[in-house]
Design a protein around this motif. Structure first.
Motif, PDB file in Angstrom:
ATOM      1  N   ILE A 379       0.861  -1.196   0.000  1.00  0.00           N
ATOM      2  CA  ILE A 379       0.000   0.000   0.000  1.00  0.00           C
ATOM      3  C   ILE A 379       0.894   1.241   0.000  1.00  0.00           C
ATOM      4  O   ILE A 379       1.648   1.475   0.953  1.00  0.00           O
ATOM      5  CB  ILE A 379      -0.929   0.005   1.236  1.00  0.00           C
ATOM      6  N   TYR A 380       0.881   1.977  -1.103  1.00  0.00           N
ATOM      7  CA  TYR A 380       1.696   3.192  -1.215  1.00  0.00           C
ATOM      8  C   TYR A 380       0.896   4.360  -0.646  1.00  0.00           C
ATOM      9  O   TYR A 380      -0.287   4.519  -0.963  1.00  0.00           O
ATOM     10  CB  TYR A 380       2.034   3.469  -2.681  1.00  0.00           C
ATOM     11  N   ILE A 381       1.558   5.174   0.182  1.00  0.00           N
ATOM     12  CA  ILE A 381       0.870   6.348   0.742  1.00  0.00           C
ATOM     13  C   ILE A 381       1.659   7.569   0.283  1.00  0.00           C
ATOM     14  O   ILE A 381       2.864   7.672   0.561  1.00  0.00           O
ATOM     15  CB  ILE A 381       0.857   6.305   2.285  1.00  0.00           C
ATOM     16  N   THR A 382       1.012   8.470  -0.431  1.00  0.00           N
ATOM     17  CA  THR A 382       1.766   9.603  -0.978  1.00  0.00           C
ATOM     18  C   THR A 382       0.990  10.911  -0.893  1.00  0.00           C
ATOM     19  O   THR A 382      -0.224  10.936  -1.106  1.00  0.00           O
ATOM     20  CB  THR A 382       2.204   9.322  -2.443  1.00  0.00           C
ATOM     21  N   SER A 383       1.730  11.974  -0.612  1.00  0.00           N
ATOM     22  CA  SER A 383       1.102  13.284  -0.529  1.00  0.00           C
ATOM     23  C   SER A 383       0.941  13.886  -1.926  1.00  0.00           C
ATOM     24  O   SER A 383      -0.082  14.453  -2.262  1.00  0.00           O
ATOM     25  CB  SER A 383       1.976  14.193   0.347  1.00  0.00           C
ATOM     26  N   ASP A 384       1.985  13.726  -2.762  1.00  0.00           N
ATOM     27  CA  ASP A 384       1.986  14.426  -4.061  1.00  0.00           C
ATOM     28  C   ASP A 384       1.755  13.495  -5.253  1.00  0.00           C
ATOM     29  O   ASP A 384       1.877  13.909  -6.394  1.00  0.00           O
ATOM     30  CB  ASP A 384       3.316  15.172  -4.230  1.00  0.00           C
ATOM     31  N   GLY A 385       1.447  12.245  -5.002  1.00  0.00           N
ATOM     32  CA  GLY A 385       1.179  11.311  -6.112  1.00  0.00           C
ATOM     33  C   GLY A 385       2.432  10.580  -6.570  1.00  0.00           C
ATOM     34  O   GLY A 385       2.355   9.595  -7.297  1.00  0.00           O
ATOM     35  N   LEU A 400      -3.027   2.293  -3.679  1.00  0.00           N
ATOM     36  CA  LEU A 400      -2.445   3.624  -3.528  1.00  0.00           C
ATOM     37  C   LEU A 400      -3.390   4.514  -2.730  1.00  0.00           C
ATOM     38  O   LEU A 400      -4.588   4.542  -2.988  1.00  0.00           O
ATOM     39  CB  LEU A 400      -2.229   4.252  -4.916  1.00  0.00           C
ATOM     40  N   ILE A 401      -2.820   5.206  -1.744  1.00  0.00           N
ATOM     41  CA  ILE A 401      -3.589   6.236  -1.046  1.00  0.00           C
ATOM     42  C   ILE A 401      -2.875   7.550  -1.334  1.00  0.00           C
ATOM     43  O   ILE A 401      -1.712   7.717  -0.952  1.00  0.00           O
ATOM     44  CB  ILE A 401      -3.633   5.960   0.469  1.00  0.00           C
ATOM     45  N   SER A 402      -3.549   8.444  -2.043  1.00  0.00           N
ATOM     46  CA  SER A 402      -2.855   9.649  -2.506  1.00  0.00           C
ATOM     47  C   SER A 402      -3.661  10.902  -2.200  1.00  0.00           C
ATOM     48  O   SER A 402      -4.888  10.887  -2.246  1.00  0.00           O
ATOM     49  CB  SER A 402      -2.632   9.510  -4.021  1.00  0.00           C
ATOM     50  N   SER A 407      -4.799  12.568 -11.859  1.00  0.00           N
ATOM     51  CA  SER A 407      -3.971  12.755 -13.053  1.00  0.00           C
ATOM     52  C   SER A 407      -2.477  12.745 -12.737  1.00  0.00           C
ATOM     53  O   SER A 407      -1.653  12.436 -13.595  1.00  0.00           O
ATOM     54  CB  SER A 407      -4.338  14.078 -13.709  1.00  0.00           C
ATOM     55  N   SER A 408      -2.088  13.050 -11.477  1.00  0.00           N
ATOM     56  CA  SER A 408      -0.646  13.092 -11.207  1.00  0.00           C
ATOM     57  C   SER A 408      -0.098  11.756 -10.694  1.00  0.00           C
ATOM     58  O   SER A 408       1.071  11.652 -10.340  1.00  0.00           O
ATOM     59  CB  SER A 408      -0.331  14.208 -10.207  1.00  0.00           C
ATOM     60  N   THR A 409      -0.935  10.737 -10.666  1.00  0.00           N
ATOM     61  CA  THR A 409      -0.462   9.437 -10.193  1.00  0.00           C
ATOM     62  C   THR A 409       0.454   8.794 -11.229  1.00  0.00           C
ATOM     63  O   THR A 409       0.146   8.808 -12.424  1.00  0.00           O
ATOM     64  CB  THR A 409      -1.659   8.504  -9.943  1.00  0.00           C
ATOM     65  N   VAL A 415      -6.079  -0.848  -6.636  1.00  0.00           N
ATOM     66  CA  VAL A 415      -7.063   0.081  -6.049  1.00  0.00           C
ATOM     67  C   VAL A 415      -6.392   1.421  -5.807  1.00  0.00           C
ATOM     68  O   VAL A 415      -5.231   1.468  -5.373  1.00  0.00           O
ATOM     69  CB  VAL A 415      -7.546  -0.381  -4.646  1.00  0.00           C
ATOM     70  N   GLU A 416      -7.124   2.492  -6.040  1.00  0.00           N
ATOM     71  CA  GLU A 416      -6.564   3.814  -5.798  1.00  0.00           C
ATOM     72  C   GLU A 416      -7.553   4.638  -4.979  1.00  0.00           C
ATOM     73  O   GLU A 416      -8.728   4.710  -5.318  1.00  0.00           O
ATOM     74  CB  GLU A 416      -6.317   4.474  -7.163  1.00  0.00           C
ATOM     75  N   VAL A 417      -7.072   5.219  -3.885  1.00  0.00           N
ATOM     76  CA  VAL A 417      -7.935   6.101  -3.088  1.00  0.00           C
ATOM     77  C   VAL A 417      -7.381   7.512  -3.254  1.00  0.00           C
ATOM     78  O   VAL A 417      -6.245   7.786  -2.858  1.00  0.00           O
ATOM     79  CB  VAL A 417      -7.881   5.739  -1.585  1.00  0.00           C
ATOM     80  N   ASN A 418      -8.169   8.386  -3.867  1.00  0.00           N
ATOM     81  CA  ASN A 418      -7.712   9.777  -4.024  1.00  0.00           C
ATOM     82  C   ASN A 418      -8.390  10.658  -3.009  1.00  0.00           C
ATOM     83  O   ASN A 418      -9.586  10.884  -3.075  1.00  0.00           O
ATOM     84  CB  ASN A 418      -8.005  10.278  -5.435  1.00  0.00           C
TER      85      ASN A 418
END
Ligand code: F1P
Length: 575
Positions: A379-385, A400-402, A407-409, A415-418
């Motif tokens: 599970i990747y956790i990122t502030s800026d994508g 991904l939790i972003s 668009s900046s991923t 699964v992606e949580v924006n």
């Protein structure tokens, strides 16, 4: 009511053990909202008395920040409370450095830095050790703001420190931070100490009107998983500490703050209410719960990967799974970009202590990625994508939790949580500048809520929870020893004494409990129980069925899913 609120059962999650992943995430979110909405007739975060106490503590903190050469702010706690203390000290020391001021925050955690990763619960019961550690780091300082965090108002380690502060008021301003009304503070005798935690609190209560002694104890309601104070209480700890220190830093900087204390707390409430506002985000988190739950059920692992404080949120969440759910250290792990260089803990690089203290991306690339199984979940956790491309080269499930727009991923995941912060509402509460300066704190708390939901949901799916109670807890400190007896008493309807006997029979694996065992101090029982598994389920089954310890172990061996074996036993299947 004599059960502390932090140990009470939350009616919202009563049937969480049979809920779907989406229902689990939604129920946990409902519980998180209670942090701000308050609970029953007790004082909430917004109570006038709480706000006034916060303002007074902000003034003390600001004056220490202005005189950092002789002053110090110490944040201390056990388990999750100590980890939040560490994170807060790290954050605000960095803020002071950015403002060209002297960093003046220190943290203490029972069991020292090892406890940031793995639970070290025996020192939590040791007030003498607490005092020694406090003396050591405050040596030579003439003004110390001490905030002792113990969600249950119960940890002897913190109790000892508070008592020491009250005996040295010329130097110390003691604050206790917890989430029970004072009369529900723990009143059990503490070994190696002459008073109970309740007596310490009563003393603080007596002194608070005439001296610089503060009690900060709003009530945020029972935890979604009974007694799991890492959840709501941990979040409320973060909210209150950050409210104090953002206020203090700005007061020290400009003599004034552009917001009211209440508005800063409200900004977290707005973040909480908006957490799943984006279409499909709650469903996406539920999908991660499902992926990760299936992984744990197949003996797979969950890996959090993140940079800076979001990576640290992952590490904290991972570290809580072994003590809370009896998980193995490899079930959930967190990795942080640049490892200890970025972690900045008191004792520096601990990687030589073993595999589970190796936390950098390089460690993960070397030891984990080549061996991942197809059903493991990263599970990747990122502030800026952005995600370090080296970390994405693995053949397993990915999520991904972003906090950046979709668009900046840069990677593709299952699964992606924006997430997005409610920027306008936050700016109207605390102003544009503060929003720019502190928006990271809101990303961190959002991450905490999501990760807590993921690890809670996965362990519910694994059958670790019965109703909303974690029954297979480790009996590794005084608080957990008493919680275990309470669980046996609740489901078996035995007396307190008989429930305690059942627990002791399970710990010592005997059907004939001697007087000598009964009379040993609780710390001996804890020492004997800590390395064992299934202590409480074994005791509970033999209490319900009035059977031998070996008979209940046989039932557990036949059906290892705790939730199933207990519900079957209560419905008479195993009679
Ligand atoms: C401290 C703590 C918890 C942990 C476990 C054992 O509790 O370490 O953080 O999850 O329940 O106790 P407290 O002193 O903050 O109540």
């Amino acid at each position: 009511m004599s059960v502390p609120v932090t140990e009470a059962v939350n009616p919202i999650t009563k049937n969480v053990d049979v809920a779907s992943p989406l229902e689990i995430v939604s129920l946990l979110h409902k519980c998180d909202k209670e942090i701000f909405e308050g609970w029953n007739e007790y004082k909430s975060l917004y109570d006038e008395e709480v706000l006034a106490t916060l303002d007074k503590i902000i003034t003390v903190a600001a004056s220490i920040i202005e005189n950092a050469a002789s002053g110090l702010i110490v944040l201390s706690g056990c388990g999750t409370s100590g980890r939040i203390a560490f994170l807060t000290a790290r954050t605000f020391n960095a803020k002071l450095s950015e403002l060209s001021r002297t960093p003046c925050f220190k943290y203490l955690i029972a069991g020292r830095d090892k406890a940031l990763f793995t639970s070290q619960e025996a020192p939590e019961d040791d007030p003498v050790c607490g005092v020694e550690m406090l003396k050591e780091i405050t040596d030579g300082k003439t003004k110390v703001l001490f905030i002792g965090i113990t969600c249950g108002l119960s940890a002897p380690y913190v109790g000892g420190q508070l008592q020491y502060c009250m005996e040295n008021l010329g130097v110390f301003t003691p604050v206790v931070l917890g989430f029970n009304p004072t009369h529900l503070a723990r009143n059990n005798p503490i070994e190696k100490w002459e008073s109970t935690f309740l007596q310490v609190i009563n003393k603080m209560e007596e002194m608070k009107s005439s001296s610089n002694v503060f009690i900060l104890n709003p009530v945020v309601g029972p935890e979604p998983i009974t007694g799991s104070s890492r959840m709501k209480s941990g979040s409320a700890t973060k909210v209150l500490l950050e409210t104090i220190f953002t206020g203090a830093i700005l007061s020290a900087k400009s003599g004034d703050r552009p917001w009211q204390t209440k508005s800063f707390i409200q900004s977290y409430q707005v973040v909480c209410n908006n957490l799943y506002n984006a279409k499909g985000s709650m469903e996406a988190v539920a999908q991660i719960v499902e992926l990760a739950g299936n992984s744990l059920k197949s003996n797979g692992s969950i890996y959090y990967v993140g940079e800076g404080t979001l990576g640290i949120m992952g590490m904290i969440d991972a570290s809580e799974c072994p003590p809370t759910y009896g998980a193995s250290l490899s079930d959930v792990r967190g990795f942080l970009d640049r490892g200890y260089k970025s972690f900045r803990n008191n004792d520096g690089d601990l990687s030589s202590l073993g595999l589970h203290f190796q936390i950098s991306f390089n460690d993960m690339i070397k030891d984990i990625l080549p061996h991942v199984k197809p059903f493991d979940v990263v599970i990747y956790i990122t502030s800026d994508g952005n995600v370090d491309q080296r970390m994405t080269k693995c053949l397993c499930k990915k999520a991904l939790i972003s906090f950046a727009p979709k668009s900046s991923t840069v990677i593709s995941t299952d699964v992606e949580v924006n997430m997005s912060l409610p920027k306008e509402a936050l700016i109207s509460l605390i102003g544009e500048t503060a929003f720019q300066q502190f928006s990271m704190l809101f990303e961190e708390i959002s991450t905490k809520w999501i990760l807590n939901a993921i690890t809670t949901g996965t362990h519910v799916m694994k059958g670790k929870v019965f109703q909303n109670m974690m029954v297979d807890l480790k009996v590794s400190n005084n608080k957990l020893f008493h919680r275990a007896i309470g669980i046996i008493q609740r489901f078996s309807e035995l007396s307190l004494e008989d429930s305690k006997d059942c627990l002791l029979r399970s710990i010592y694996n005997t059907d004939n409990l001697s007087e000598e065992i009964r009379e040993r101090p609780i710390s001996c029982h804890i020492e004997a129980a800590t390395p064992l598994s299934q202590v409480v389920p074994r005791a509970l089954l033999s209490a319900i069925l009035s059977c031998s310890v070996s008979e209940s172990q046989r039932l557990l061996d036949k059906e290892p899913v705790i939730q199933k074996v207990i519900s079957q036993t209560l419905s008479g299947v195993n009679q």
